[in-house]
Write a protein that holds these residues in place. Structure first.
Motif, PDB file in Angstrom:
ATOM      1  N   LEU A  99       0.014  -9.050  68.938  1.00  0.00           N
ATOM      2  CA  LEU A  99       0.175 -10.464  68.608  1.00  0.00           C
ATOM      3  C   LEU A  99       0.432 -10.645  67.116  1.00  0.00           C
ATOM      4  N   GLY A 100      -0.250  -9.845  66.300  1.00  0.00           N
ATOM      5  CA  GLY A 100      -0.023  -9.938  64.859  1.00  0.00           C
ATOM      6  C   GLY A 100       1.399  -9.551  64.478  1.00  0.00           C
ATOM      7  N   ASN A 101       1.922  -8.525  65.143  1.00  0.00           N
ATOM      8  CA  ASN A 101       3.314  -8.138  64.893  1.00  0.00           C
ATOM      9  C   ASN A 101       4.283  -9.213  65.375  1.00  0.00           C
ATOM     10  N   LEU A 102       3.943  -9.873  66.487  1.00  0.00           N
ATOM     11  CA  LEU A 102       4.795 -10.955  66.995  1.00  0.00           C
ATOM     12  C   LEU A 102       4.903 -12.081  65.977  1.00  0.00           C
ATOM     13  N   LEU A 103       3.788 -12.427  65.369  1.00  0.00           N
ATOM     14  CA  LEU A 103       3.792 -13.501  64.381  1.00  0.00           C
ATOM     15  C   LEU A 103       4.642 -13.141  63.158  1.00  0.00           C
ATOM     16  N   LYS A 104       4.832 -11.853  62.933  1.00  0.00           N
ATOM     17  CA  LYS A 104       5.702 -11.406  61.841  1.00  0.00           C
ATOM     18  C   LYS A 104       7.154 -11.267  62.284  1.00  0.00           C
ATOM     19  N   GLY A 105       7.417 -11.530  63.576  1.00  0.00           N
ATOM     20  CA  GLY A 105       8.776 -11.389  64.100  1.00  0.00           C
ATOM     21  C   GLY A 105       9.114  -9.984  64.539  1.00  0.00           C
ATOM     22  N   ASP A 106       8.094  -9.124  64.676  1.00  0.00           N
ATOM     23  CA  ASP A 106       8.318  -7.731  65.075  1.00  0.00           C
ATOM     24  C   ASP A 106       7.895  -7.560  66.530  1.00  0.00           C
ATOM     25  N   LEU A 107       8.867  -7.299  67.410  1.00  0.00           N
ATOM     26  CA  LEU A 107       8.578  -7.087  68.830  1.00  0.00           C
ATOM     27  C   LEU A 107       8.321  -5.632  69.161  1.00  0.00           C
ATOM     28  N   GLY A 108       8.354  -4.780  68.182  1.00  0.00           N
ATOM     29  CA  GLY A 108       8.071  -3.378  68.420  1.00  0.00           C
ATOM     30  C   GLY A 108       9.333  -2.540  68.534  1.00  0.00           C
ATOM     31  N   THR A 109       9.130  -1.252  68.780  1.00  0.00           N
ATOM     32  CA  THR A 109      10.219  -0.282  68.901  1.00  0.00           C
ATOM     33  C   THR A 109      10.134   0.411  70.246  1.00  0.00           C
TER      34      THR A 109
END
Length: 317
Positions: free
Chosen positions: A69-79
């Motif tokens: 969720l923290g990565n989502l808030l930064k606009g990062d959906l992962g790799t």
């Protein structure tokens, strides 16, 4: 109007949070180990545990969710675990064919629905009306993948008018682009055309019975102009809502049709990711599709509020 838009935007946040929780939970609770699938059957347990630790899969589920969720808030959906590419990049690369297919299918659905629904309302109770009702029942009852197989058998194999499968981008030629998308667009659009036709017919019948339409007919205006200019125009608000929902359904429901016709769209991306157990891609793509669907419905609501001030004032109140 600004307050109405802000209120509608604010209402999207809890929906997205619920979707994020559900998507994350479903993927995590699905049987199977993504690392085992990624490394293959010959990988030893020590290597598997090392990769799980590197990916953060050995952490408690709530910690994994908070990190995601923290990565989502930064606009990062992962790799992607399999392709080692950003999920956002993979999504937009596959979104083009899906969007083209959905737009083409929507054009077919709207064109058929407005014509058939309006004429069925005009000639209600006749053989034409019964035929349109039969078409809508058939269209709703037959799933899109079965329509796809029927269309391929008739128009691709028997008459050889269209290719059986594949995809060509518009850069490779507009004619080739349309030829490859026609059968899947019809397979996808016939179901939505049936739904919109029924709504159009029902709404048009109510509109044609209103006093101002009867007064227009009494002035000697042609029936065709009354039906397609006056009645259809005043019936379009509820029809527009169904059209907006249907377009979202076309994007989210294109997976099976894309598989049948081997179209490299979002549907194939999700199916391949499920087979590879690439849970990062599954989570990110589903969340992006949900966001697009919600934004589409928000656009329809805003347009509805512009066309009908009563709805806007009620929303602001």
């Amino acid at each position: 109007m600004t307050r109405y838009i802000i209120k509608r935007l604010t209402s999207l946040l809890p929906v997205l949070l619920v979707v994020a929780v559900v998507v994350f939970s479903l993927v995590q609770l699905t049987p199977g180990d993504p690392v085992s699938v990624l490394l293959g059957d010959e990988a030893d347990m020590a290597t598997i545990e090392q990769v799980r630790t590197e990916l953060g899969l050995n952490s408690p589920i709530h910690i994994q969710f908070l990190n995601w969720l923290g990565n989502l808030l930064k606009g990062d959906l992962g790799t992607s675990m399999f392709f080692k590419q950003p999920v956002t990049e993979m999504f937009w690369r596959n979104f083009g064919p899906t969007l083209a297919l959905a737009i083409y299918a929507e054009v077919i659905a709207i064109g058929l629905a407005l014509i058939l629904g309006s004429l069925a309302a005009k000639y209600r109770g006749t053989w034409f009306d019964y035929g349109v009702n039969g078409f809508t029942i058939l269209g709703i009852s037959v799933p899109s993948f079965l329509w796809a197989l029927i269309l391929v058998l008739v128009f691709a194999i028997y008459f050889r008018l269209f290719p059986t499968s594949g995809y060509r981008s518009i850069e490779e030629g507009f004619v080739s682009f349309i030829r490859y998308l026609t059968l899947p667009a019809f397979a996808l659009g016939l179901v939505q055309a049936s739904i919109i036709t029924r709504i159009t017919r029902t709404t048009m019948i109510d509109t044609l019975e209103t006093p101002y339409i009867k007064a227009t007919a009494a002035r000697g205006i042609s029936t065709r102009k009354i039906v397609f200019k006056h009645a259809l125009k005043n019936s379009f608000l509820p029809i527009m809502t169904v059209i907006g929902d249907s377009f979202g359904g076309l994007i989210t429901g294109a997976a099976v049709v894309e598989t049948v016709f081997n179209i490299p769209g979002i549907g194939q991306l999700i199916i391949n990711s499920i087979e590879r157990r690439d849970y990062v891609v599954i989570q990110g793509v589903i969340l992006l599709i949900t966001l697009l669907y919600l934004l589409l419905n928000l656009g329809i609501d805003i347009l509805y509020g512009i066309l009908d001030p009563r709805i806007r004032l009620e929303g602001e109140g």
